[in-house]
Design a protein around this motif. Structure first.
Motif, PDB file in Angstrom:
ATOM      1  N   VAL A  18       3.337 -20.031  14.059  1.00  0.00           N
ATOM      2  CA  VAL A  18       2.707 -20.437  12.799  1.00  0.00           C
ATOM      3  C   VAL A  18       2.203 -21.872  12.913  1.00  0.00           C
ATOM      4  O   VAL A  18       2.652 -22.630  13.774  1.00  0.00           O
ATOM      5  CB  VAL A  18       3.694 -20.322  11.611  1.00  0.00           C
ATOM      6  N   ASN A  19       1.291 -22.223  12.033  1.00  0.00           N
ATOM      7  CA  ASN A  19       0.804 -23.599  11.985  1.00  0.00           C
ATOM      8  C   ASN A  19       1.906 -24.524  11.497  1.00  0.00           C
ATOM      9  O   ASN A  19       2.704 -24.144  10.632  1.00  0.00           O
ATOM     10  CB  ASN A  19      -0.397 -23.721  11.048  1.00  0.00           C
ATOM     11  N   LEU A  20       1.920 -25.738  12.040  1.00  0.00           N
ATOM     12  CA  LEU A  20       2.853 -26.750  11.558  1.00  0.00           C
ATOM     13  C   LEU A  20       2.445 -27.196  10.158  1.00  0.00           C
ATOM     14  O   LEU A  20       1.291 -27.042   9.739  1.00  0.00           O
ATOM     15  CB  LEU A  20       2.865 -27.960  12.495  1.00  0.00           C
ATOM     16  N   PHE A  21       3.391 -27.757   9.449  1.00  0.00           N
ATOM     17  CA  PHE A  21       3.167 -28.297   8.106  1.00  0.00           C
ATOM     18  C   PHE A  21       2.043 -29.328   8.138  1.00  0.00           C
ATOM     19  O   PHE A  21       1.983 -30.179   9.026  1.00  0.00           O
ATOM     20  CB  PHE A  21       4.470 -28.933   7.601  1.00  0.00           C
ATOM     21  N   ASN A  22       1.158 -29.256   7.159  1.00  0.00           N
ATOM     22  CA  ASN A  22       0.058 -30.209   7.017  1.00  0.00           C
ATOM     23  C   ASN A  22       0.331 -31.046   5.767  1.00  0.00           C
ATOM     24  O   ASN A  22       0.144 -30.568   4.647  1.00  0.00           O
ATOM     25  CB  ASN A  22      -1.274 -29.472   6.891  1.00  0.00           C
ATOM     26  N   PRO A  23       0.794 -32.281   5.935  1.00  0.00           N
ATOM     27  CA  PRO A  23       1.172 -33.094   4.767  1.00  0.00           C
ATOM     28  C   PRO A  23       0.005 -33.454   3.853  1.00  0.00           C
ATOM     29  O   PRO A  23       0.212 -33.795   2.698  1.00  0.00           O
ATOM     30  CB  PRO A  23       1.789 -34.345   5.389  1.00  0.00           C
ATOM     31  N   ARG A  24      -1.193 -33.340   4.350  1.00  0.00           N
ATOM     32  CA  ARG A  24      -2.356 -33.635   3.509  1.00  0.00           C
ATOM     33  C   ARG A  24      -2.707 -32.442   2.617  1.00  0.00           C
ATOM     34  O   ARG A  24      -3.150 -32.617   1.492  1.00  0.00           O
ATOM     35  CB  ARG A  24      -3.556 -34.020   4.366  1.00  0.00           C
ATOM     36  N   GLN A  25      -2.483 -31.230   3.105  1.00  0.00           N
ATOM     37  CA  GLN A  25      -2.914 -30.038   2.373  1.00  0.00           C
ATOM     38  C   GLN A  25      -1.781 -29.244   1.728  1.00  0.00           C
ATOM     39  O   GLN A  25      -2.039 -28.418   0.858  1.00  0.00           O
ATOM     40  CB  GLN A  25      -3.679 -29.102   3.311  1.00  0.00           C
ATOM     41  N   GLN A  26      -0.553 -29.466   2.173  1.00  0.00           N
ATOM     42  CA  GLN A  26       0.560 -28.666   1.664  1.00  0.00           C
ATOM     43  C   GLN A  26       1.575 -29.557   0.939  1.00  0.00           C
ATOM     44  O   GLN A  26       1.695 -30.747   1.233  1.00  0.00           O
ATOM     45  CB  GLN A  26       1.241 -27.931   2.823  1.00  0.00           C
ATOM     46  N   ASN A  27       2.315 -28.937   0.036  1.00  0.00           N
ATOM     47  CA  ASN A  27       3.332 -29.642  -0.745  1.00  0.00           C
ATOM     48  C   ASN A  27       4.670 -29.557   0.001  1.00  0.00           C
ATOM     49  O   ASN A  27       5.133 -28.451   0.310  1.00  0.00           O
ATOM     50  CB  ASN A  27       3.426 -28.997  -2.134  1.00  0.00           C
ATOM     51  N   TRP A  28       5.287 -30.718   0.259  1.00  0.00           N
ATOM     52  CA  TRP A  28       6.535 -30.784   1.032  1.00  0.00           C
ATOM     53  C   TRP A  28       7.604 -29.858   0.445  1.00  0.00           C
ATOM     54  O   TRP A  28       8.227 -29.090   1.165  1.00  0.00           O
ATOM     55  CB  TRP A  28       7.033 -32.233   1.086  1.00  0.00           C
ATOM     56  N   SER A  29       7.810 -29.911  -0.853  1.00  0.00           N
ATOM     57  CA  SER A  29       8.905 -29.145  -1.466  1.00  0.00           C
ATOM     58  C   SER A  29       8.647 -27.640  -1.488  1.00  0.00           C
ATOM     59  O   SER A  29       9.570 -26.867  -1.720  1.00  0.00           O
ATOM     60  CB  SER A  29       9.213 -29.660  -2.871  1.00  0.00           C
ATOM     61  N   ASP A  30       7.423 -27.202  -1.203  1.00  0.00           N
ATOM     62  CA  ASP A  30       7.163 -25.764  -1.062  1.00  0.00           C
ATOM     63  C   ASP A  30       7.718 -25.243   0.264  1.00  0.00           C
ATOM     64  O   ASP A  30       8.014 -24.055   0.382  1.00  0.00           O
ATOM     65  CB  ASP A  30       5.665 -25.462  -1.103  1.00  0.00           C
TER      66      ASP A  30
END
Length: 143
Positions: free
Chosen positions: A81-93
């Motif tokens: 899977v793609n790594l977390f994108n802090p610009r586009q995704q919400n950390w707490s999700d």
């Protein structure tokens, strides 16, 4: 051919948008020894650019562990899977803090893969977070 340095005005804007904290482990600049770095979400070595949409703030540990990675294996499903994108995704999700506030727990495939790939619960990070919890500085609020 070398690229132009990222303009200071853009660096300042990214720091403000990121609230002066690492996009991955949420470490605040005021608690980190060393300047938080402007990182390329998609590394330049993999075709990433210096466009603002590809830049965010990361601590040295997270940035170094991330390196050229853009995806990783979810340890629960074995899916890449793609790594977390802090610009586009919400950390707490995608993440939550452990009950004692010292470890980051992945809640989704993306979160779990990012925890492993970036070694978000490495010995140094957990040791420091333990002290931050004792001082009342951690875990961060207002995610």
């Amino acid at each position: 051919m070398s690229s132009s340095p990222i303009p200071e005005t853009l660096k300042i804007r990214i720091r403000q948008e990121a609230k002066n904290r690492c996009g991955y482990c949420l470490s605040l600049q005021k608690y980190v020894l060393g300047i938080l770095e402007i990182e390329h979400i998609i590394p330049k070595a993999k075709g990433g650019t210096d466009d603002e949409s590809n830049l965010w703030l990361a601590c040295r540990l997270c940035n170094n562990y991330k390196g050229r990675q853009t995806e990783a294996k979810d340890p629960q499903t074995d899916e890449i899977v793609n790594l977390f994108n802090p610009r586009q995704q919400n950390w707490s999700d995608h993440f939550q803090w452990s009950e004692d506030g010292t470890e980051i727990i992945g809640k989704t495939a993306c979160g779990r893969a990012t925890v492993i790939a970036l070694q978000l619960n490495n010995l140094i990070a957990v040791t420091v977070r333990t002290q931050w919890v004792s001082a009342g500085w951690h875990p961060p609020e207002n995610l």
